[in-house]
Design a protein around this motif. Structure first.
Motif, PDB file in Angstrom:
ATOM      1  N   ASP A 163       0.820  -1.212   0.000  1.00  0.00           N
ATOM      2  CA  ASP A 163       0.000   0.000   0.000  1.00  0.00           C
ATOM      3  C   ASP A 163       0.856   1.265   0.000  1.00  0.00           C
ATOM      4  OD1 ASP A 163      -2.379  -1.351  -0.125  1.00  0.00           O
ATOM      5  OD2 ASP A 163      -2.812  -1.174   2.013  1.00  0.00           O
ATOM      6  N   ARG A 164       1.957   1.275   0.731  1.00  0.00           N
ATOM      7  CA  ARG A 164       2.786   2.475   0.824  1.00  0.00           C
ATOM      8  C   ARG A 164       3.437   2.843  -0.514  1.00  0.00           C
ATOM      9  NH1 ARG A 164       5.941  -1.629   2.418  1.00  0.00           N
ATOM     10  NH2 ARG A 164       8.166  -1.576   2.045  1.00  0.00           N
ATOM     11  N   GLN A 165       3.489   1.906  -1.456  1.00  0.00           N
ATOM     12  CA  GLN A 165       4.074   2.165  -2.766  1.00  0.00           C
ATOM     13  C   GLN A 165       3.099   2.882  -3.704  1.00  0.00           C
ATOM     14  OE1 GLN A 165       4.969  -2.030  -3.389  1.00  0.00           O
ATOM     15  NE2 GLN A 165       7.157  -1.536  -3.415  1.00  0.00           N
ATOM     16  N   PHE A 166       1.837   2.993  -3.299  1.00  0.00           N
ATOM     17  CA  PHE A 166       0.804   3.508  -4.191  1.00  0.00           C
ATOM     18  C   PHE A 166       0.183   4.804  -3.681  1.00  0.00           C
ATOM     19  CE2 PHE A 166       1.029  -1.057  -4.976  1.00  0.00           C
ATOM     20  CZ  PHE A 166       1.238  -1.046  -6.345  1.00  0.00           C
ATOM     21  N   ALA A 167       0.991   5.789  -3.435  1.00  0.00           N
ATOM     22  CA  ALA A 167       0.477   7.089  -3.003  1.00  0.00           C
ATOM     23  C   ALA A 167      -0.224   7.762  -4.177  1.00  0.00           C
ATOM     24  CB  ALA A 167       1.620   7.971  -2.504  1.00  0.00           C
ATOM     25  N   PRO A 168      -1.385   8.385  -3.947  1.00  0.00           N
ATOM     26  CA  PRO A 168      -2.114   9.057  -5.034  1.00  0.00           C
ATOM     27  C   PRO A 168      -1.228  10.043  -5.798  1.00  0.00           C
ATOM     28  CG  PRO A 168      -3.467   8.964  -3.074  1.00  0.00           C
ATOM     29  CD  PRO A 168      -2.095   8.491  -2.666  1.00  0.00           C
ATOM     30  N   GLY A 169      -1.221   9.901  -7.129  1.00  0.00           N
ATOM     31  CA  GLY A 169      -0.438  10.780  -7.990  1.00  0.00           C
ATOM     32  C   GLY A 169       1.016  10.368  -8.173  1.00  0.00           C
ATOM     33  N   ARG A 170       1.495   9.381  -7.440  1.00  0.00           N
ATOM     34  CA  ARG A 170       2.904   8.963  -7.518  1.00  0.00           C
ATOM     35  C   ARG A 170       3.201   8.256  -8.834  1.00  0.00           C
ATOM     36  NH1 ARG A 170       5.979   4.107  -4.590  1.00  0.00           N
ATOM     37  NH2 ARG A 170       8.061   4.619  -5.315  1.00  0.00           N
ATOM     38  N   GLU A 171       4.280   8.676  -9.500  1.00  0.00           N
ATOM     39  CA  GLU A 171       4.708   8.000 -10.727  1.00  0.00           C
ATOM     40  C   GLU A 171       5.458   6.727 -10.345  1.00  0.00           C
ATOM     41  OE1 GLU A 171       7.874   9.021 -14.035  1.00  0.00           O
ATOM     42  OE2 GLU A 171       6.041  10.206 -14.289  1.00  0.00           O
ATOM     43  N   LEU A 172       5.066   5.620 -10.972  1.00  0.00           N
ATOM     44  CA  LEU A 172       5.646   4.314 -10.672  1.00  0.00           C
ATOM     45  C   LEU A 172       6.632   3.852 -11.727  1.00  0.00           C
ATOM     46  CD1 LEU A 172       2.337   2.549  -9.609  1.00  0.00           C
ATOM     47  CD2 LEU A 172       4.068   3.554  -8.103  1.00  0.00           C
ATOM     48  N   PHE A 173       6.426   4.296 -12.965  1.00  0.00           N
ATOM     49  CA  PHE A 173       7.251   3.802 -14.068  1.00  0.00           C
ATOM     50  C   PHE A 173       7.155   4.766 -15.235  1.00  0.00           C
ATOM     51  CE2 PHE A 173       7.470   1.526 -18.102  1.00  0.00           C
ATOM     52  CZ  PHE A 173       8.693   0.901 -17.993  1.00  0.00           C
TER      53      PHE A 173
ATOM     54  N   ARG B  63       1.273   5.943 -13.333  1.00  0.00           N
ATOM     55  CA  ARG B  63       1.230   6.584 -12.019  1.00  0.00           C
ATOM     56  C   ARG B  63      -0.063   6.210 -11.328  1.00  0.00           C
ATOM     57  NH1 ARG B  63      -2.249  10.707 -11.660  1.00  0.00           N
ATOM     58  NH2 ARG B  63      -2.899  11.730 -13.567  1.00  0.00           N
ATOM     59  N   CYS B  64      -0.067   6.381 -10.027  1.00  0.00           N
ATOM     60  CA  CYS B  64      -1.262   6.103  -9.228  1.00  0.00           C
ATOM     61  C   CYS B  64      -2.286   7.197  -9.477  1.00  0.00           C
ATOM     62  CB  CYS B  64      -0.908   6.068  -7.750  1.00  0.00           C
ATOM     63  SG  CYS B  64       0.223   4.759  -7.311  1.00  0.00           S
ATOM     64  N   ALA B  65      -3.520   6.801  -9.568  1.00  0.00           N
ATOM     65  CA  ALA B  65      -4.603   7.773  -9.745  1.00  0.00           C
ATOM     66  C   ALA B  65      -4.762   8.595  -8.470  1.00  0.00           C
ATOM     67  CB  ALA B  65      -5.910   7.054 -10.060  1.00  0.00           C
ATOM     68  N   THR B  66      -5.143   9.846  -8.650  1.00  0.00           N
ATOM     69  CA  THR B  66      -5.533  10.642  -7.496  1.00  0.00           C
ATOM     70  C   THR B  66      -6.887  10.123  -7.018  1.00  0.00           C
ATOM     71  OG1 THR B  66      -6.710  12.288  -8.807  1.00  0.00           O
ATOM     72  CG2 THR B  66      -4.346  12.687  -8.409  1.00  0.00           C
ATOM     73  N   THR B  67      -7.317  10.542  -5.854  1.00  0.00           N
ATOM     74  CA  THR B  67      -8.620  10.104  -5.335  1.00  0.00           C
ATOM     75  C   THR B  67      -9.738  10.481  -6.298  1.00  0.00           C
ATOM     76  OG1 THR B  67      -7.806  10.321  -3.079  1.00  0.00           O
ATOM     77  CG2 THR B  67     -10.201  10.273  -3.371  1.00  0.00           C
ATOM     78  N   GLU B  68      -9.683  11.695  -6.836  1.00  0.00           N
ATOM     79  CA  GLU B  68     -10.719  12.150  -7.772  1.00  0.00           C
ATOM     80  C   GLU B  68     -10.702  11.314  -9.050  1.00  0.00           C
ATOM     81  OE1 GLU B  68      -8.361  14.238  -6.417  1.00  0.00           O
ATOM     82  OE2 GLU B  68      -9.671  15.036  -4.848  1.00  0.00           O
TER      83      GLU B  68
END
Length: 102
Positions: free
Chosen positions: A10-20, A77-82
């Motif tokens: 879960d900590r790897q998926f902060a809203p808006g965070r680019e993953l790759f 990237r992780c989606a924002t909440t919206e």
């Protein structure tokens, strides 16, 4: 030499965070509804033509899918909440949203 990374905490998926991010061309290689998984692949021949370099991105579980068949360059990237809420509504998963929020 292979390199792999598993993003599953879960900590790897902060809203808006680019993953790759990559400038390679990715294509939808496989989608398995029964296993809720999507595989995107980018192949690139090496300079000596004997070896290939490949990037596989496996998404699992896939609850909603809105994609093209290919991408010239890709950023994940992780989606924002919206964005997350909008995607659930647009894909008919509003009941899941209500359950999560309520």
């Amino acid at each position: 030499m292979g390199l792999s990374a598993w993003l599953n905490k879960d900590r790897q998926f902060a809203p808006g965070r680019e993953l790759f991010r990559s400038e390679r061309r990715f294509v939808v290689w496989a989608y398995a509804l029964s296993h809720s998984q999507l595989l995107l692949r980018a192949d690139q021949p090496s300079h000596d033509r004997h070896r290939q370099s490949r990037i596989d991105l496996l998404f699992k579980p896939v609850d909603a899918l809105k994609t093209r068949m290919d991408y010239d360059g890709l950023a994940v990237r992780c989606a924002t909440t919206e964005e997350h809420e909008r995607i659930l509504r647009e894909t008919g998963h509003s009941a899941a949203l209500q359950h999560r929020v309520g």
